[in-house]
Motif scaffolding. Structure first.
Motif, PDB file in Angstrom:
ATOM      1  N   ASP A 288       0.826   1.433  -9.131  1.00 44.83           N
ATOM      2  CA  ASP A 288       1.947   0.686  -9.710  1.00 44.83           C
ATOM      3  C   ASP A 288       3.189   0.825  -8.829  1.00 44.83           C
ATOM      4  O   ASP A 288       3.882  -0.162  -8.541  1.00 44.83           O
TER       5      ASP A 288
ATOM      6  N   GLU B 284       2.825  -1.310  -5.782  1.00 42.77           N
ATOM      7  CA  GLU B 284       2.958  -2.750  -6.068  1.00 42.77           C
ATOM      8  C   GLU B 284       4.415  -3.137  -6.341  1.00 42.77           C
ATOM      9  O   GLU B 284       4.883  -4.195  -5.925  1.00 42.77           O
TER      10      GLU B 284
ATOM     11  N   TYR C 241       6.002  -3.410  -3.066  1.00 43.95           N
ATOM     12  CA  TYR C 241       5.656  -4.683  -2.402  1.00 43.95           C
ATOM     13  C   TYR C 241       6.490  -5.824  -2.982  1.00 43.95           C
ATOM     14  O   TYR C 241       6.986  -6.682  -2.252  1.00 43.95           O
ATOM     15  N   LYS C 242       6.615  -5.832  -4.304  1.00 42.62           N
ATOM     16  CA  LYS C 242       7.415  -6.889  -4.932  1.00 42.62           C
ATOM     17  C   LYS C 242       8.858  -6.822  -4.433  1.00 42.62           C
ATOM     18  O   LYS C 242       9.476  -7.853  -4.141  1.00 42.62           O
TER      19      LYS C 242
ATOM     20  N   PHE D 113       8.917  -8.309  -0.950  1.00 47.55           N
ATOM     21  CA  PHE D 113       8.781  -9.772  -0.947  1.00 47.55           C
ATOM     22  C   PHE D 113      10.079 -10.441  -1.406  1.00 47.55           C
ATOM     23  O   PHE D 113      10.565 -11.384  -0.782  1.00 47.55           O
ATOM     24  N   MET D 114      10.644  -9.919  -2.505  1.00 44.25           N
ATOM     25  CA  MET D 114      11.867 -10.551  -3.028  1.00 44.25           C
ATOM     26  C   MET D 114      13.016 -10.380  -2.043  1.00 44.25           C
ATOM     27  O   MET D 114      13.821 -11.298  -1.842  1.00 44.25           O
TER      28      MET D 114
ATOM     29  N   GLY E 263      -2.906  -6.150  -5.950  1.00 38.30           N
ATOM     30  CA  GLY E 263      -2.079  -6.177  -4.743  1.00 38.30           C
ATOM     31  C   GLY E 263      -2.295  -4.930  -3.908  1.00 38.30           C
ATOM     32  O   GLY E 263      -2.520  -5.005  -2.699  1.00 38.30           O
TER      33      GLY E 263
ATOM     34  N   PHE F 292       0.121  -7.784  -9.400  1.00 32.44           N
ATOM     35  CA  PHE F 292      -0.201  -8.987  -8.618  1.00 32.44           C
ATOM     36  C   PHE F 292      -1.332  -9.826  -9.218  1.00 32.44           C
ATOM     37  O   PHE F 292      -1.295 -11.054  -9.146  1.00 32.44           O
TER      38      PHE F 292
ATOM     39  N   ASP G 123       8.665 -15.762  -5.487  1.00 32.87           N
ATOM     40  CA  ASP G 123       8.659 -14.941  -4.263  1.00 32.87           C
ATOM     41  C   ASP G 123       7.549 -13.898  -4.225  1.00 32.87           C
ATOM     42  O   ASP G 123       7.524 -13.066  -3.306  1.00 32.87           O
ATOM     43  N   ILE G 124       6.660 -13.913  -5.205  1.00 29.17           N
ATOM     44  CA  ILE G 124       5.547 -12.954  -5.218  1.00 29.17           C
ATOM     45  C   ILE G 124       4.256 -13.721  -4.887  1.00 29.17           C
ATOM     46  O   ILE G 124       4.016 -14.784  -5.461  1.00 29.17           O
TER      47      ILE G 124
END
Lengths: 489, 489
Positions: free
Chosen positions: A156, A159, A162-163, A166-167, A213, B212, B227-228
């Motif tokens: 978690d 992930e 990662y979010k 990305f944002m 993810g 994800f 954006d994900i």
């Protein structure tokens, strides 16, 4: 109650050496392992596990544990066997079983309130949440990273990181502009440009978790990934160092240079923007693969150069076992990682960051119902405070140095069976390779039969993951059992 | 301590009616809300939230809560305001704040051991884990589903269910054959055939979480997804019913038939095998969208016909609030769902299943470090036992019927402001639409200012999510505040 058994091969240890006194931290801990059943798992464990299997998957069970009777570095099983535990719930028990400081924390009013009134932290944070963070998780924060976002597990945490990446990358690209109509429409169809086509880069043999993810960045073993959809995210080679390190300095440097070049080439040739790169300080699940500070500094430099968020996954390496609180402290980086993720031994999970832009400005983007769990943050606080009070990072560094030196001498006697001892100056985060998978599995089983619970990783490796309260006396028991087991191979 | 304030608009209620006696379950609960600050969040809450924002995202905070002073159906904030809570931590507080039965569970030896000795359940399950499951989570299992796999959150539960469905579908296709060399090689590159190209089908407006995989099935709002990266998984329309239901029976039946036809057409036209379909009994986050048992039986039939695993996401609807323990009990399905996921009010999370083939035979496929959390399973046990002992499902059904009838009369007076009251015969799981987003947000703010903490969902809806210990007397307070607020709109 548990009685000593005459056939216990360790009984002689208890009487042989003055070293085998009581544990400094757990006066009531056993002096040596006690094995009562002829096999592990024993009959009670086997019966309970079969019954459990009627309602809950039991295919990976080692044995059924009695946590009420476990203490310190010793795990009890359902048959009353007491094993020295150097696997520790897959590296997630920091301070031993039934640690009195953690029991105090578990009994505190703060804990009881946190358990019975679990908040949706991002909407209704508790009056004391910041203080809990500051006294524990944030007090332990890696240098340069003064903010945190909490979650529930290592997977978690990764992930969420990662979010965040990305944002962040999309916001940077978007600048002052808002979301386009096309983005708003396409995202509800799971299509670009609203859904991102950016990627996360990870290393060959990496393990970052098993959600969809994180599993796309995990490259440890086929069985972890088969039949599950994956994002088309790239990977790049991780150095395969040769041991002993001092004999292969030039070759290892060349190998790390090759991997750095491959990394830059992967970045340059990627048709998609790489939002983040994630790396473990030691690839644990993938085989306890180490690299040098030189390599990690190189990775950090390349991520800076190419505007890639640098995520260090300290889920397994963090919280003291490496002889530093965070393993990446070994690297002496010229600039800190952008994000460090944690879980396991901290019980709490989440990611640290420094740049406030790694948390989106709009609400409900980095969000979920609970956004962490104060009861775990309270445990993390107690764990951190005990580590500081008892100086357990230095303790672990010292015990690790002793253990490493002894292992080097011991395993050196069996060069056809074991090789590649690694983890020098790395606390108790020590591993080695067995000649074959069969030998590895035999060693694990034989150690367990002789009262030491130990875990494997990679193709044919053995990894040590004791508590931070593991002492020289425990190391001596481990060494004695390993010697017996290797002699009998 | 909290003093009554003369300006409190609810003080009159306390003296007006004999109905306003103490709570049956919480004698020490306030009689009415107490509002001490001129705004909510008040000055202390605002100060604490600003301080929290230095280290933890605070962009979605309603107010900072004092859980030590919260009791039963009342949440206290940092300014000493005591609000009747009908949002309950986004529908995740089952038995009120500081419930004495949960405090007992939190203080138990079983709990303390679970907290300080958190096991890796799939490798070293505790001697008492099966019993904990059988006395709680499994005692509450939906009919036909007698096995469980535990996780950490609703999103996690759904993702594990997806993994189960993917592995099941591929195993079925593979038959007696093992993994091919091509599968073993390609999966490490995140490519088919080792990585699955099968898909999960979800409904328009669905919410299934934010990791994800689960986010790829979530279709609630753009801001949740932008954006994900997302998997290219399909969606299909969910019925948009007209209210009141008895006036639109024919039209609603036609709408549900249309959606069932679209569903079958989506299935038939999918170029990829659909491993599973997931549906919420009520699309909560997406706007509290209901459908009839006829529709859900149709969905069940189509999944059977086309060999698709049918997953019911009861993360928000489960554990009593709908007037049944599981909301899908309202459907009287001819065969049970394949998988039911749970979290939130159960504190524990996971998925139920009946077919043993939904758990892969090989170890380490459906796996992670913790595989659940016994401390949450112990809470779930206490929650379940209190629900049974105090007959709280029937209680909630009855209070819900009263509340629905009163709301129908009340909201009927403001037809230009509110419409589409829904949740008849559905416990306290009640919602309605406001004419505009602005009105919705104004109602939420005004209710909070008058001492009722209430939540929104969808585009302009209001959802009620009180505890299972919500009584008629609390309903009357809510109704009184809603009347005041709507009159002043």
């Amino acid at each position: 109650m548990y009685r000593a058994v005459k056939s216990n091969p360790l009984k002689r240890i208890a009487t042989q050496s003055k070293r085998f006194v009581c544990s400094k931290y757990f006066p009531e801990e056993p002096i040596v392992p006690t094995i009562l059943s002829s096999h592990i798992p024993g009959p009670v464990s086997t019966k309970l596990n079969n019954e459990l299997g009627e309602v809950y998957s039991n295919s990976a069970t080692y044995f059924v544990a009695d946590y009420f009777c476990s203490i310190g570095n010793y795990i009890s099983d359902a048959d009353g066997n007491k094993l020295l535990d150097v696997y520790c719930q897959i590296s997630s028990i920091p301070l031993g079983y039934n640690n009195p400081e953690l029991i105090k924390a578990a009994q505190s009013e703060e804990m009881i309130s946190a358990i019975v009134n679990r908040p949706a932290l991002a909407c209704f944070p508790s009056t004391n949440y910041k203080q809990i963070l500051e006294d524990g998780i944030l007090a332990a924060a890696p240098a340069g990273l003064d903010k945190v976002w909490t979650g529930l597990s290592g997977s978690d945490a990764n992930e969420m990181a990662y979010k965040a990446a990305f944002m962040y990358a999309h916001s940077k690209k978007r600048g002052e502009n808002g979301f386009t109509a096309e983005e708003l429409k396409s995202v509800m169809e799971n299509k670009t440009p609203g859904a991102s086509d950016m990627v996360i880069l990870s290393f060959n043999k990496a393990f970052h978790g098993r959600l969809f993810g994180s599993l796309s960045t995990t490259r440890s073993k086929e069985i972890h990934k088969l039949d599950i959809p994956a994002f088309p995210w790239p990977k790049t080679p991780f150095p395969q160092l040769k041991y002993p390190l001092n004999e292969y300095e030039a070759e290892n440097k060349a190998e790390e240079d090759r991997c750095l070049q491959e990394l830059e080439s992967t970045i340059k040739n990627s048709s998609k923007k790489i939002a983040a790169l994630i790396v473990e300080p030691v690839q644990a699940e993938g085989g306890d693969n180490h690299a040098t500070p030189y390599f990690f500094q190189g990775v950090r430099d390349l991520t800076k150069k190419h505007d890639i968020i640098f995520i260090v996954d300290e889920v397994q390496t963090g919280v003291g076992a490496s002889g530093k609180f965070w393993a990446h402290e070994h690297w002496n980086l010229t600039s800190p990682p952008d994000i460090v993720t944690f879980s396991k031994k901290f019980q709490a999970a989440g990611f640290y960051f420094g740049n406030p832009d790694l948390q989106p400005k709009q609400p409900y983007r980095q969000f979920n119902t609970w956004c962490g769990d104060p009861s775990k943050a309270i445990l993390a606080k107690a764990i951190y405070q005990e580590i500081v009070k008892s100086d357990l990072v230095n303790h672990t560094a010292q015990v690790g140095d002793y253990l490493y030196a002894q292992l080097k001498a011991l395993l050196g006697k069996f060069p056809d069976k074991v090789s590649n001892l690694r983890g020098e100056n790395y606390g108790t985060f020590i591993a080695w390779d067995c000649a074959t998978l069969e030998i590895r599995n035999q060693v694990l089983l034989s150690c367990r039969a002789k009262g030491v619970n130990i875990g494997g990783c990679g193709d044919a490796s053995i990894r040590l993951r004791p508590t931070l309260l593991f002492e020289k006396r425990h190391a001596d028991i481990l060494l004695s059992v390993l010697e017996d087991v290797h002699k009998a191979l």
